[in-house]
Each structure stands twice: as C-alpha cells, then as structure tokens.
Design a protein around this motif. Structure first.
Motif, PDB file in Angstrom:
ATOM      1  N   PHE A  80    -107.669 -54.272  68.571  1.00  0.00           N
ATOM      2  CA  PHE A  80    -106.258 -54.155  68.939  1.00  0.00           C
ATOM      3  C   PHE A  80    -105.544 -55.499  68.775  1.00  0.00           C
ATOM      4  O   PHE A  80    -104.417 -55.558  68.286  1.00  0.00           O
ATOM      5  CB  PHE A  80    -106.121 -53.699  70.388  1.00  0.00           C
ATOM      6  CG  PHE A  80    -106.587 -52.297  70.636  1.00  0.00           C
ATOM      7  CD1 PHE A  80    -105.776 -51.214  70.350  1.00  0.00           C
ATOM      8  CD2 PHE A  80    -107.841 -52.054  71.160  1.00  0.00           C
ATOM      9  CE1 PHE A  80    -106.197 -49.917  70.579  1.00  0.00           C
ATOM     10  CE2 PHE A  80    -108.278 -50.761  71.403  1.00  0.00           C
ATOM     11  CZ  PHE A  80    -107.455 -49.689  71.100  1.00  0.00           C
ATOM     12  N   THR A  87     -99.001 -52.941  64.221  1.00  0.00           N
ATOM     13  CA  THR A  87     -99.173 -53.077  65.675  1.00  0.00           C
ATOM     14  C   THR A  87     -99.264 -54.519  66.130  1.00  0.00           C
ATOM     15  O   THR A  87     -99.185 -54.786  67.322  1.00  0.00           O
ATOM     16  CB  THR A  87    -100.420 -52.315  66.151  1.00  0.00           C
ATOM     17  OG1 THR A  87    -101.565 -52.797  65.447  1.00  0.00           O
ATOM     18  CG2 THR A  87    -100.262 -50.828  65.938  1.00  0.00           C
ATOM     19  N   VAL A 175    -112.147 -48.039  69.829  1.00  0.00           N
ATOM     20  CA  VAL A 175    -111.073 -48.091  70.830  1.00  0.00           C
ATOM     21  C   VAL A 175    -111.594 -48.002  72.253  1.00  0.00           C
ATOM     22  O   VAL A 175    -110.818 -48.112  73.201  1.00  0.00           O
ATOM     23  CB  VAL A 175    -110.041 -46.967  70.597  1.00  0.00           C
ATOM     24  CG1 VAL A 175    -109.453 -47.062  69.201  1.00  0.00           C
ATOM     25  CG2 VAL A 175    -110.645 -45.583  70.832  1.00  0.00           C
ATOM     26  N   ALA A 244    -104.162 -43.418  65.479  1.00  0.00           N
ATOM     27  CA  ALA A 244    -103.025 -42.773  66.135  1.00  0.00           C
ATOM     28  C   ALA A 244    -102.872 -41.328  65.673  1.00  0.00           C
ATOM     29  O   ALA A 244    -102.403 -40.470  66.425  1.00  0.00           O
ATOM     30  CB  ALA A 244    -101.741 -43.557  65.848  1.00  0.00           C
ATOM     31  N   THR A 248    -105.371 -39.904  69.343  1.00  0.00           N
ATOM     32  CA  THR A 248    -104.403 -39.621  70.402  1.00  0.00           C
ATOM     33  C   THR A 248    -104.018 -38.142  70.431  1.00  0.00           C
ATOM     34  O   THR A 248    -103.840 -37.567  71.509  1.00  0.00           O
ATOM     35  CB  THR A 248    -103.147 -40.496  70.237  1.00  0.00           C
ATOM     36  OG1 THR A 248    -102.639 -40.349  68.917  1.00  0.00           O
ATOM     37  CG2 THR A 248    -103.465 -41.952  70.474  1.00  0.00           C
ATOM     38  N   VAL A 291    -102.803 -41.986  76.137  1.00  0.00           N
ATOM     39  CA  VAL A 291    -103.020 -43.435  76.171  1.00  0.00           C
ATOM     40  C   VAL A 291    -102.798 -43.929  77.593  1.00  0.00           C
ATOM     41  O   VAL A 291    -101.715 -43.752  78.157  1.00  0.00           O
ATOM     42  CB  VAL A 291    -102.081 -44.179  75.200  1.00  0.00           C
ATOM     43  CG1 VAL A 291    -102.330 -45.684  75.275  1.00  0.00           C
ATOM     44  CG2 VAL A 291    -102.284 -43.676  73.771  1.00  0.00           C
ATOM     45  N   ASN A 293    -103.682 -47.379  78.800  1.00  0.00           N
ATOM     46  CA  ASN A 293    -103.224 -48.771  78.786  1.00  0.00           C
ATOM     47  C   ASN A 293    -103.318 -49.304  77.361  1.00  0.00           C
ATOM     48  O   ASN A 293    -104.423 -49.463  76.831  1.00  0.00           O
ATOM     49  CB  ASN A 293    -104.102 -49.634  79.697  1.00  0.00           C
ATOM     50  CG  ASN A 293    -104.113 -49.148  81.132  1.00  0.00           C
ATOM     51  OD1 ASN A 293    -103.156 -49.326  81.871  1.00  0.00           O
ATOM     52  ND2 ASN A 293    -105.216 -48.516  81.527  1.00  0.00           N
ATOM     53  N   PHE A 294    -102.177 -49.549  76.738  1.00  0.00           N
ATOM     54  CA  PHE A 294    -102.218 -49.954  75.327  1.00  0.00           C
ATOM     55  C   PHE A 294    -102.118 -51.467  75.182  1.00  0.00           C
ATOM     56  O   PHE A 294    -101.191 -52.092  75.685  1.00  0.00           O
ATOM     57  CB  PHE A 294    -101.096 -49.281  74.539  1.00  0.00           C
ATOM     58  CG  PHE A 294    -101.311 -49.393  73.056  1.00  0.00           C
ATOM     59  CD1 PHE A 294    -102.218 -48.564  72.418  1.00  0.00           C
ATOM     60  CD2 PHE A 294    -100.642 -50.353  72.309  1.00  0.00           C
ATOM     61  CE1 PHE A 294    -102.449 -48.673  71.050  1.00  0.00           C
ATOM     62  CE2 PHE A 294    -100.862 -50.467  70.949  1.00  0.00           C
ATOM     63  CZ  PHE A 294    -101.775 -49.628  70.319  1.00  0.00           C
ATOM     64  N   LEU A 317    -101.016 -55.347  78.983  1.00  0.00           N
ATOM     65  CA  LEU A 317    -101.262 -53.945  78.662  1.00  0.00           C
ATOM     66  C   LEU A 317    -100.059 -53.119  79.080  1.00  0.00           C
ATOM     67  O   LEU A 317     -99.527 -53.302  80.182  1.00  0.00           O
ATOM     68  CB  LEU A 317    -102.491 -53.431  79.408  1.00  0.00           C
ATOM     69  CG  LEU A 317    -103.848 -54.031  79.049  1.00  0.00           C
ATOM     70  CD1 LEU A 317    -104.854 -53.722  80.147  1.00  0.00           C
ATOM     71  CD2 LEU A 317    -104.344 -53.495  77.723  1.00  0.00           C
ATOM     72  N   TYR A 320     -99.029 -46.969  80.246  1.00  0.00           N
ATOM     73  CA  TYR A 320     -98.326 -45.709  80.023  1.00  0.00           C
ATOM     74  C   TYR A 320     -98.738 -44.631  81.023  1.00  0.00           C
ATOM     75  O   TYR A 320     -97.904 -43.843  81.473  1.00  0.00           O
ATOM     76  CB  TYR A 320     -98.587 -45.211  78.595  1.00  0.00           C
ATOM     77  CG  TYR A 320     -97.998 -46.074  77.525  1.00  0.00           C
ATOM     78  CD1 TYR A 320     -96.664 -46.477  77.578  1.00  0.00           C
ATOM     79  CD2 TYR A 320     -98.762 -46.492  76.434  1.00  0.00           C
ATOM     80  CE1 TYR A 320     -96.118 -47.263  76.588  1.00  0.00           C
ATOM     81  CE2 TYR A 320     -98.215 -47.279  75.433  1.00  0.00           C
ATOM     82  CZ  TYR A 320     -96.896 -47.668  75.507  1.00  0.00           C
ATOM     83  OH  TYR A 320     -96.345 -48.445  74.526  1.00  0.00           O
ATOM     84  N   CYS A 357     -93.738 -44.982  68.365  1.00  0.00           N
ATOM     85  CA  CYS A 357     -94.733 -44.378  67.474  1.00  0.00           C
ATOM     86  C   CYS A 357     -94.088 -43.599  66.328  1.00  0.00           C
ATOM     87  O   CYS A 357     -93.348 -42.641  66.549  1.00  0.00           O
ATOM     88  CB  CYS A 357     -95.641 -43.454  68.270  1.00  0.00           C
ATOM     89  SG  CYS A 357     -96.871 -42.594  67.276  1.00  0.00           S
ATOM     90  N   VAL A 397    -108.439 -47.640  77.641  1.00  0.00           N
ATOM     91  CA  VAL A 397    -107.319 -47.543  76.712  1.00  0.00           C
ATOM     92  C   VAL A 397    -106.912 -46.086  76.527  1.00  0.00           C
ATOM     93  O   VAL A 397    -105.761 -45.715  76.744  1.00  0.00           O
ATOM     94  CB  VAL A 397    -107.664 -48.188  75.354  1.00  0.00           C
ATOM     95  CG1 VAL A 397    -106.528 -47.962  74.349  1.00  0.00           C
ATOM     96  CG2 VAL A 397    -107.906 -49.687  75.523  1.00  0.00           C
TER      97      VAL A 397
END
Length: 410
Positions: A80, A87, A175, A244, A248, A291, A293-294, A317, A320, A357, A397
């Motif tokens: 990440f 990103t 991830v 993604a 997700t 998600v 915690n991104f 982070l 979300y 996104c 995550v």
C-alpha cells in the motif's frame, strides 16, 4: 489522548476495534505492524474533511517513519505504502494517471457489461448446487461472490483465465495484515511478474480490454518523447484495478448476503418490491463496507483533526468502517442495518475527494446484479452455520468473513 492502540493485525474483531477507536478520539494514535507509528481517523465528518484536505498527501515521500528508518524493508503494508500508481500519487502525477485510467474505464464500457455480468451470474448460479458439500452447504463466497467480480475484472483487463485463481490467492495475501512481511513482499513480487506478463501480451496483441486501452492511451498521449505511463506505473495501475476490482467487490457481495441472511425483515422488503437492490448495496456499503482501514495518507504540515494533533508525515489510516457507523452522522441507530434509510444517505465507503474510487459504478452494478440474480434463484437461502461462527477475514484493512456457508433452499 495519550493511549496508543496497537492495531490487531488478525482482524479478529474489526468492528469492535473500529468503534473503540472512533469513540476514543477523532484521530487515534496507533501502532501498525512492527511497531510503526500511525493514526486512524474514524469519525465521518472529520474523515470526509481529511480526505479532501489539500494539505494531506498520498506519496510515500511524505511518510516520516519511512524516512526515519522505522519501517522494515519487508513490511506487511509496503504494497500500500510504496506501490507506484494512482494510490500513491499526488497533484499532476495523480491527475495524469487517473486521466489515463478514466479514458479506459468509461461509463459506456461499464454499462455495456450488464448483459455479460448477468450471464456470468446465471452460469455461476446454475453450477452452485453441484458445489454443495457432504452436509448440503455451499460456500457462497468461494463459488459465487469471488468468481463473479474476478471474472469481470479479468475480462476487462485481458487477464488469462489461468492466472485468476493465483492472482486471487496472492492479492489476498498481499492486502492482509495477518501475513508476515516476507509473505506479503513475496506475493507482491509474484503479482507484479504476472501483471507485467499480462501487459507484455496485450502490448504484443492488443484487444478490447482495459490493459490494451491504457497502453494505447499512453502511446497516444506521448509528448516530446516522454512516456505518459511508465511500465512500473502501468503494472501499479493494473494491481490497483485487480485488487479494487475483485477483492472489495467480493467482500461487498459476501457482506450483503450475510446482512440479508441475518435481517430477514430487510430481505422481505426488497423481495416484496418495497425497496430496491440498489438500496441494499448502499446500506451495506455504509453499515458493513468491504474496507475497514485504508492505508495511507500523510499530512504535509502539522494538522489538528477534531481537536487531536496529527503531526506532519504521520501515516494515517482512513477508518471507513468506523465512519460508516458514526452516530454523529447517522444518529443513535447508526449500528442498525436499515435499507429504508432516506435516499441520498451519504457514506465514505468509496472514499472522497480526488482519490474517490474510479470503480465505484462497476462495484455497485456487479453487486446489485449478483444479489438480484441470487435471490431470484434462491429466495429461501440461509446461513448453514450461526452467524457468530463465521470466520473473520484476516487483517485490519479488509472487512468480511473468510467463508460464507449457506443452504440454497433454507
């Protein structure tokens, strides 16, 4: 707030952790794997403002702990923090990379996928009864929620069928904060090799896929001899789209079916036509988004978030999952799954601001189709085990369960 919370790398109780962090402070100091310092912003309004703040960057050149030598070379979250692509890009670089991806990811191209997604869903559903184990249950995550978005994004990108299961296993390892640093970095190296091979194949034999479109856009947009999209950036963009575009959405479909199984009153509303599958999708995104915690954003100057100092260069982070149930935004029933919430109820599951996104319309389309087709075929579908026994997806995550055993006829 002086207490520093150590993030649970296993993700064993990600909702409880999210709620505790949200209620402790607007921005909570945390320890990431290997003791790397960071913070989580998990209140809705503060997170929304933080995501849109021009004084917050994505590039690791602002990552203070990295440049202080506090981040191990093999770190679970390097995929990440250090990947080259949208990103981790800011300003002109981000606009350039996003612009190229937008040209390839057009609304027309996505809308044209609807019949194909419906056909794929139908084919997968036809095969589901044969997937039942000795106890009569089917792992819906493995045999429906996974192959649907993986099939779609692979077709979009021109990824050969033979790579798909390997990419899924590798990106899952990549991830997950439950992976060791060595495991995550080995997975990243192999994923990059596969995607470089995909890019080389599409460059040699262009098709109607997104990878070919990205390459064509790059070549068309060359200016004064300078590449608009380097090979490293191309692979980084493909990695983002693979993760993604299937991880997700896989988690979103899984979470939606789980929510409907445990809230039969809400399922009855949509099956009766009183509510819509689109409403289900939006409420799942808010209430149990894919998600948790991104990673990462970095203030380029010292900030104060909701009364809490966030020093320059802190790895932050985006919480979300916590923001999705913030009672300050959604009221005292924020923890309740309710598909009848007023139209236009906002959530941050797809981010906010410049990094919103790109694949949000596709994820919404796939999930709504997946749910509609599933319940048209199996309206009495039910969990095969108590909800509390479903194993959580490893890591802090992502947010889902690792398996979803169901009985197709209840």
């Amino acid at each position: 707030m002086n207490t520093v919370h150590t993030m649970d790398a296993s993700g064993a109780a990600v909702h409880q952790e999210a709620a505790a962090l949200r209620e402790a402070a607007a921005a909570c100091p945390v320890l990431l794997p290997d003791g790397v310092p960071g913070m989580v912003v998990g209140r809705y309004q503060e997170l929304r403002d933080f995501l849109a703040d021009p004084k917050v960057a994505k590039s690791p050149r602002h990552f203070a702990a990295l440049h202080q030598g506090r981040v191990p070379p093999q770190w679970q979250l390097n995929a990440f923090a250090l990947v080259t692509g949208m990103t981790t890009a800011d300003g002109d670089d981000h606009r350039r990379l996003r612009g190229l991806a937008t040209k390839a990811f057009t609304p027309r191209r996505i809308a044209a996928l609807r019949p194909w997604i419906e056909q794929l869903a139908g084919d997968l559903l036809a095969a589901l009864p044969d997937r039942a184990g000795a106890d009569g249950s089917v792992d819906l995550r493995a045999h429906y929620a996974y192959p649907l978005p993986m099939g779609v994004i692979s077709e979009l990108l021109g990824v050969d069928h033979g790579f798909r299961d390997e990419l899924h296993a590798l990106t899952g390892r990549l991830v997950s904060t439950a992976s060791s640093g060595a495991e995550a970095m080995a997975a990243q190296e192999r994923v990059h090799a596969i995607l470089a091979e995909v890019a080389a194949a599409r460059r040699a034999r262009p098709g109607e896929d997104l990878t070919s479109a990205l390459i064509a856009a790059r070549d068309t947009d060359l200016g004064e001899g300078a590449e608009q999209l380097s090979d490293e950036e191309l692979v980084g963009t493909l990695l983002l789209m693979i993760v993604a575009g299937h991880e997700t959405t896989l988690d979103l479909i899984t979470n939606a079916v789980r929510a409907l199984c445990t809230h039969p009153d809400q399922l009855a509303l949509v099956l009766s036509g009183e509510s819509s599958w689109d409403a289900v999708v939006e409420e799942v995104l808010r209430w149990d988004g894919p998600v948790a915690n991104f990673p990462f954003r970095y203030p380029t100057t010292d900030l104060v978030v909701g009364g809490t100092p966030v020093p320059r260069g802190t790895a932050v982070l985006a919480g979300y999952l916590a923001a999705g149930r913030d009672p300050r935004e959604y009221g005292p029933d924020a923890d309740r799954f309710d598909i009848t919430r007023p139209p236009g109820t906002r959530h941050l599951a797809f981010g906010h601001g410049a990094h919103y996104c790109l694949g949000a319309p596709l994820a919404r389309l796939e999930t709504a189709i997946a749910l509609r087709e599933l319940y048209a075929a199996h309206p009495r579908l039910a969990l095969a085990v108590p909800d509390a026994e479903l194993p959580p997806l490893p890591g802090f995550v992502g947010n889902s369960v690792a398996g979803l055993p169901v009985r197709l006829e209840g």
